[in-house]
Motif scaffolding. Sequence first.
Motif, PDB file in Angstrom:
ATOM      1  N   ASP A  66       0.827  -1.071   0.132  1.00 21.08           N
ATOM      2  CA  ASP A  66      -0.098   0.104  -0.038  1.00 21.08           C
ATOM      3  C   ASP A  66       0.605   1.182   0.161  1.00 21.08           C
ATOM      4  N   VAL A  67       0.588   2.233  -0.907  1.00 19.92           N
ATOM      5  CA  VAL A  67       1.200   3.574  -1.046  1.00 19.92           C
ATOM      6  C   VAL A  67       0.621   4.586  -0.321  1.00 19.92           C
ATOM      7  N   GLU A  68       1.239   5.392   0.690  1.00 20.26           N
ATOM      8  CA  GLU A  68       0.717   6.466   1.305  1.00 20.26           C
ATOM      9  C   GLU A  68       0.918   7.454   0.371  1.00 20.26           C
ATOM     10  N   GLY A  69       1.908   7.810  -0.239  1.00 21.11           N
ATOM     11  CA  GLY A  69       2.096   9.053  -0.961  1.00 21.11           C
ATOM     12  C   GLY A  69       3.578   8.890  -1.687  1.00 21.11           C
ATOM     13  N   LEU A  70       3.812   9.939  -2.526  1.00 16.12           N
ATOM     14  CA  LEU A  70       5.085   9.929  -3.308  1.00 16.12           C
ATOM     15  C   LEU A  70       5.455  11.300  -3.732  1.00 16.12           C
ATOM     16  N   GLY A  71       6.676  11.383  -3.929  1.00 15.58           N
ATOM     17  CA  GLY A  71       7.361  12.573  -4.480  1.00 15.58           C
ATOM     18  C   GLY A  71       8.124  12.505  -5.648  1.00 15.58           C
ATOM     19  N   TYR A  72       8.221  13.401  -6.602  1.00 13.39           N
ATOM     20  CA  TYR A  72       8.831  13.201  -7.796  1.00 13.39           C
ATOM     21  C   TYR A  72       9.824  14.343  -7.905  1.00 13.39           C
ATOM     22  N   SER A  73      11.078  14.179  -8.163  1.00 14.84           N
ATOM     23  CA  SER A  73      12.265  14.905  -8.279  1.00 14.84           C
ATOM     24  C   SER A  73      12.793  14.898  -9.732  1.00 14.84           C
ATOM     25  N   VAL A 141      13.807  10.156 -19.432  1.00 15.83           N
ATOM     26  CA  VAL A 141      13.905  11.574 -18.679  1.00 15.83           C
ATOM     27  C   VAL A 141      14.238  11.339 -17.159  1.00 15.83           C
ATOM     28  N   PRO A 142      15.234  12.066 -16.899  1.00 12.23           N
ATOM     29  CA  PRO A 142      15.718  11.962 -15.374  1.00 12.23           C
ATOM     30  C   PRO A 142      14.859  12.540 -14.369  1.00 12.23           C
ATOM     31  N   ILE A 143      13.794  11.776 -13.938  1.00 15.33           N
ATOM     32  CA  ILE A 143      12.502  12.147 -13.028  1.00 15.33           C
ATOM     33  C   ILE A 143      12.655  10.793 -12.203  1.00 15.33           C
ATOM     34  N   TRP A 144      12.560  11.285 -10.829  1.00 14.33           N
ATOM     35  CA  TRP A 144      12.977  10.049 -10.134  1.00 14.33           C
ATOM     36  C   TRP A 144      11.591  10.071  -8.790  1.00 14.33           C
ATOM     37  N   LYS A 145      11.097   8.924  -8.705  1.00 14.96           N
ATOM     38  CA  LYS A 145      10.152   8.795  -7.853  1.00 14.96           C
ATOM     39  C   LYS A 145      10.516   8.200  -6.447  1.00 14.96           C
ATOM     40  N   HIS A 146       9.907   8.801  -5.169  1.00 14.02           N
ATOM     41  CA  HIS A 146      10.147   8.365  -3.936  1.00 14.02           C
ATOM     42  C   HIS A 146       8.912   7.814  -3.465  1.00 14.02           C
ATOM     43  N   GLN A 147       8.547   6.484  -3.297  1.00 17.36           N
ATOM     44  CA  GLN A 147       7.333   6.224  -2.642  1.00 17.36           C
ATOM     45  C   GLN A 147       7.649   6.009  -1.223  1.00 17.36           C
ATOM     46  N   VAL A 148       6.368   6.334  -0.524  1.00 15.14           N
ATOM     47  CA  VAL A 148       6.359   6.030   0.760  1.00 15.14           C
ATOM     48  C   VAL A 148       5.323   5.081   0.990  1.00 15.14           C
ATOM     49  N   PHE A 149       5.745   3.857   1.746  1.00 15.54           N
ATOM     50  CA  PHE A 149       4.481   2.729   1.959  1.00 15.54           C
ATOM     51  C   PHE A 149       3.737   2.922   3.131  1.00 15.54           C
ATOM     52  N   SER A 150       2.592   2.416   3.440  1.00 16.00           N
ATOM     53  CA  SER A 150       1.828   2.280   4.521  1.00 16.00           C
ATOM     54  C   SER A 150       2.635   1.837   5.883  1.00 16.00           C
TER      55      SER A 150
END
Length: 159
Positions: A66-73, A141-150
Amino acid sequence: MSGTPSPSSPGRDHPGERAAADPIRLLEIRDTPLSVDEVFAAVGDTAAGGTALFVGTVRSHDNGADVEGLGYSAHPTAEAEMRRIAEKVTADFPVRALAAVHRVGDLRIGDLAVVVAVSCPHRGEAFEACRKLIDDLKHEVPIWKHQVFSDGTEEWVGA
């Protein structure tokens, strides 16, 4: 049988059957919410018989967690890489108009992460060009995803 005229048919010589002179209408990485309507409007073209649009959203799960949210850089060169990919797509397909926007920053479940659209003289070309655009954008494209799980764990994707 395809509805696309063969190269020898008279319709293929019409300017509307070819790519537009400057089809890249919108390319941007932004930290504000994305708009499907904005991207769709950007690819409007009276010579286009097909418009394909892809919307990527933040989903509630990934690989069984389960994913709580994420951020893209994004790397500072990300928009230049988007342009390079867009130029390649417009060189390979008869694109009348192309648009792509990607979000950076913290996003919630359901938020729009990326919206891309391509219009071409025919639907098959539009589908193929849009698929190529989103696939290459996600892979190159150099875009990275940081996922935070429950469960409190985190994961970087694409880094």
